[in-house]
Design an enzyme around this catalytic site. Structure first.
Site, mmCIF file in Angstrom:
data_model
loop_
_atom_site.group_PDB
_atom_site.id
_atom_site.type_symbol
_atom_site.label_atom_id
_atom_site.label_comp_id
_atom_site.label_asym_id
_atom_site.label_seq_id
_atom_site.Cartn_x
_atom_site.Cartn_y
_atom_site.Cartn_z
ATOM 1 N N HIS A 109 0.837 -1.203 0.000
ATOM 2 C CA HIS A 109 0.000 0.000 0.000
ATOM 3 C C HIS A 109 0.873 1.255 0.000
ATOM 4 C CE1 HIS A 109 -3.315 2.669 1.515
ATOM 5 N NE2 HIS A 109 -2.290 3.264 2.107
ATOM 6 N N GLU A 110 1.895 1.272 0.851
ATOM 7 C CA GLU A 110 2.747 2.450 0.942
ATOM 8 C C GLU A 110 3.569 2.651 -0.332
ATOM 9 O OE1 GLU A 110 2.560 4.748 3.172
ATOM 10 O OE2 GLU A 110 1.000 3.618 4.202
ATOM 11 N N GLU B 293 -5.769 7.131 -0.757
ATOM 12 C CA GLU B 293 -5.688 5.929 0.069
ATOM 13 C C GLU B 293 -6.331 4.731 -0.629
ATOM 14 O OE1 GLU B 293 -3.853 5.682 2.460
ATOM 15 O OE2 GLU B 293 -3.580 7.683 3.287
ATOM 16 N N HIS C 235 1.595 4.465 -2.915
ATOM 17 C CA HIS C 235 1.591 5.935 -2.859
ATOM 18 C C HIS C 235 2.734 6.512 -3.682
ATOM 19 C CE1 HIS C 235 -1.627 6.739 -0.064
ATOM 20 N NE2 HIS C 235 -1.099 6.011 0.893
#
Length: 261
Positions: free
Chosen positions: A120-121, A182, A124
Site C-alpha cells: 500500500h505504501e 488511500e 503511494h
C-alpha cells in the site's frame, strides 16, 4: 494583452501538468520528480537521525525480505528501515525509502499481512501522490519555501512540507493523503503483493486486524484517515478476482517469498 498572455500561460501549465496514475486516474502534477525525491531523501535522513532504530535482527530481516520481494516488481534501489515505535504504522517516501514501525511487525501474523501494508505504501510512491499533493499545494502557495523547509523539520513550515510527503508532526500524520489516494494505494498494493507472490486474501485479514486494534475506540493510527472499514473491504473484494489470478500466475513461475517473522 497581458491578460491574454497570462491566461495562455495558465492553460499551458495546466495542460503540461496533466498526468495519469497507475489506475488510470487523471492527476494534476507539475512539480519535478527530482525535487520531490530530494525532499523524500532529506525527510528520511531526518527521521533516521531523530527516531530510534530497531536493533531486532529478526524484525529487520523480516521487513527486508517482504520489501525486497515487492520492490522487485517495481524496480530501483530501495532502502528499508525498521523504527522502534509501538504505533501501527509504515510509510514510503519519494526517493525509494520505506519505514516500518516495530509495532506493526508485532501485529501482523505473517509475510502476506505485512506485504499488504508495505505494498500500500509503495503504491503511494508509484502513483506519485506526494507530487500530486505538493503540486496542488504550490498551485496556490509558493513552492520554493515548502521545498526548502523540509530541511528544517523543527519549524511549522518544515512540518507542513514533510506532511505533504505523508509524514508530519512528531513523525505521525498531520496532512493525510486524501481518501482517493488511500483507496488508490490499496488497489495498487493489492496488485503488487499478488504479483510478488503474496496471498492477496490476507490483505482483508490485515485491515480487519488493524481495525480491531482500536478496541472499539478510535481507529488505529494507520486507519484514521483511510476509507471506512466496510468501504475498504468492499473495494478489495471487488478487485480480488484479478489479484488472485495474478497471484496464481506468480506462483506458477516460482515467485514464492519465504519471509519468516
Amino acid at each position: 494583452m497581458l491578460h491574454k498572455f497570462l491566461l495562455s500561460l495558465a492553460c499551458a501549465l495546466t495542460l503540461s501538468a496533466c498526468a495519469t496514475s497507475p489506475t488510470g486516474r487523471s492527476q494534476f502534477i507539475y512539480m519535478p520528480d527530482t525535487q520531490i525525491n530530494q525532499m523524500g531523501l532529506q525527510a528520511f535522513d531526518n527521521l533516521k537521525s531523530e527516531k530510534a532504530l530497531s536493533n531486532n535482527s529478526r524484525y529487520i530481516q523480516f521487513a527486508d525480505c517482504v520489501a525486497e520481494a515487492l520492490v522487485h516488481e517495481v524496480g530501483g534501489d530501495w532502502e528499508v528501515v525498521v523504527f522502534q515505535d509501538d504505533s501501527l504504522n509504515a510509510f514510503a517516501l519519494p526517493g525509494n525509502k520505506i519505514g516500518v514501525h516495530s509495532g506493526l511487525i508485532d501485529l501482523v501474523d505473517n509475510q502476506d499481512q505485512l506485504a499488504a501494508v508495505i505494498g500500500h505504501e509503495i503504491g503511494h510512491v508509484m502513483a506519485r501522490h506526494s507530487n500530486e499533493r505538493m503540486s496542488q499545494e504550490t498551485a496556490v502557495n509558493t513552492g520554493i519555501a515548502l521545498i526548502q523547509a523540509v530541511s528544517a523539520p523543527e519549524t511549522a513550515l518544515g512540518q507542513s512540507a514533510i506532511g505533504l510527503l505523508g509524514i508530519g508532526a512528531q513523525y505521525g500524520i498531520i496532512l493525510p493523503y486524501s481518501r482517493t489516494h488511500e483507496s488508490e494505494a490499496d488497489i495498487i498494493g493489492l496488485e503488487l503483493m499478488a504479483k510478488a507472490g503474496f496471498d492477496p486474501r490476507h490483505s482483508i485479514t490485515l485491515w480487519q486486524k488493524m481495525d480491531a486494534a482500536g478496541n472499539g475506540q478510535a481507529p488505529a493510527e494507520f486507519l484514521s484517515t483511510h476509507p471506512s472499514h466496510d468501504t475498504r473491504i468492499e473495494d478489495l473484494n471487488k478487485h480480488m478476482p484479478k489479484a488472485l489470478k495474478d497471484y496464481q500466475q506468480a506462483l506458477s513461475i516460482g515467485k514464492q517469498p519465504r519471509c519468516s517473522k
